[in-house]
Design an enzyme around this catalytic site. Sequence first.
Site, PDB file in Angstrom:
ATOM      1  N   SER A 213     -17.203  -9.554   4.323  1.00  0.00           N
ATOM      2  CA  SER A 213     -15.747  -9.448   4.275  1.00  0.00           C
ATOM      3  C   SER A 213     -15.324  -8.312   3.360  1.00  0.00           C
ATOM      4  O   SER A 213     -15.964  -8.028   2.346  1.00  0.00           O
ATOM      5  CB  SER A 213     -15.168 -10.765   3.778  1.00  0.00           C
ATOM      6  N   GLY A 234     -21.976  -3.801   4.622  1.00  0.00           N
ATOM      7  CA  GLY A 234     -21.337  -4.232   3.386  1.00  0.00           C
ATOM      8  C   GLY A 234     -19.818  -4.275   3.478  1.00  0.00           C
ATOM      9  O   GLY A 234     -19.212  -3.847   4.468  1.00  0.00           O
ATOM     10  N   HIS A 235     -19.186  -4.775   2.405  1.00  0.00           N
ATOM     11  CA  HIS A 235     -17.733  -4.933   2.394  1.00  0.00           C
ATOM     12  C   HIS A 235     -17.028  -3.584   2.472  1.00  0.00           C
ATOM     13  O   HIS A 235     -17.481  -2.587   1.929  1.00  0.00           O
ATOM     14  CB  HIS A 235     -17.286  -5.694   1.144  1.00  0.00           C
ATOM     15  N   ASN A 236     -15.935  -3.572   3.210  1.00  0.00           N
ATOM     16  CA  ASN A 236     -15.072  -2.391   3.397  1.00  0.00           C
ATOM     17  C   ASN A 236     -15.702  -1.292   4.239  1.00  0.00           C
ATOM     18  O   ASN A 236     -15.136  -0.208   4.379  1.00  0.00           O
ATOM     19  CB  ASN A 236     -14.632  -1.787   2.058  1.00  0.00           C
ATOM     20  N   SER A 254     -17.882   0.336   1.577  1.00  0.00           N
ATOM     21  CA  SER A 254     -16.934   1.426   1.830  1.00  0.00           C
ATOM     22  C   SER A 254     -17.547   2.647   2.502  1.00  0.00           C
ATOM     23  O   SER A 254     -16.901   3.694   2.581  1.00  0.00           O
ATOM     24  CB  SER A 254     -16.227   1.850   0.535  1.00  0.00           C
TER      25      SER A 254
END
Length: 322
Positions: A213, A234-236, A254
């Site tokens: 998330s 991974g997140h973002n 990211s």
Amino acid sequence: MSLGLGQGIPLARAERLNELRNRFGGELDEPHSTRSVRRIVAPPQATEETDLSPLFAARSLKDAAVAAGVVLCAPSLAAKIPHGSRWLHPHPEWVLAQLLELAAARGQTEPERAASAVVEAGAELGPGVRLGPGAVVMSGARVGAGSSIGPNAVIFGNVWLGERVSVGASAVIGRAGFGWVTGPGGERRRMPQPGGVIVEDDVEIGALSSIDSGTLMPTRVGAGTKLDAQVHVGHNVSLGPGCIVAAQSGFAGSAILGAGVLVGGQVGVKDHVVVGDGARLAAKSGVISDVAPGATVAGFPAVPRLRWLRAMAKLLARPPHA
């Protein structure tokens, strides 16, 4: 449904070759254009006149040349196949994929929702969604029409899946991302990750893969992207449409991939790195800086592939130490 290991894939009913050609394209040798096909089988096992054998590589030419039935192959491999037993197509793998999907769909007898699957109150499932044994869809999740959730896969409540998304066995979509912050005294605190995940239409997520998330915005996987087994997002992270990612690759928080990026196995992409449209990341690359659109990189740290090959050649050419 298969006949048994190594015995090919039967079609639900006999299919006329000329009808298959009309549907998928290509060129049939005229003497056999009205024949029918009953099963799809590798060239060494083709023993019946109703067999269809796909030929993709020159190493199988010897078997294909004596195979019974019809051989599906690209024009570049056709010269050594007897005339009268060929279906020539510029994309034979594409034809085979559709034929196998057709056979699987007609033989499908599994229930749409396994008895042991769990769908919490507040989850939304579109029409035709399939849930394997032990699959979990949590409250707040949305799963689009025609999607499939494999055995023991977990879809958290902050996840939106588009239509025709395939989630492999034991995949985990929407868990809290791996983000930590350090306080004034050196103490560590987990950064909450409530941003969720958006997976667009026609995405495939392999077995044991995970998509975390996002923090303030959703982690996103673009339409038509295909993730192999054991891929971590991974997140973002944002993966553009049409990417192909081989097994055991990972994308730190990211990171951004453009459209149509090809990623080899066991590639690692650093956080906040941007990979341009159409780039290629060779297997085992460690990508720690931005990659230009259309570039091909390899090695660690990842550099243009030809540069990396020259460096490896020089290294291997050095005499051994005395």
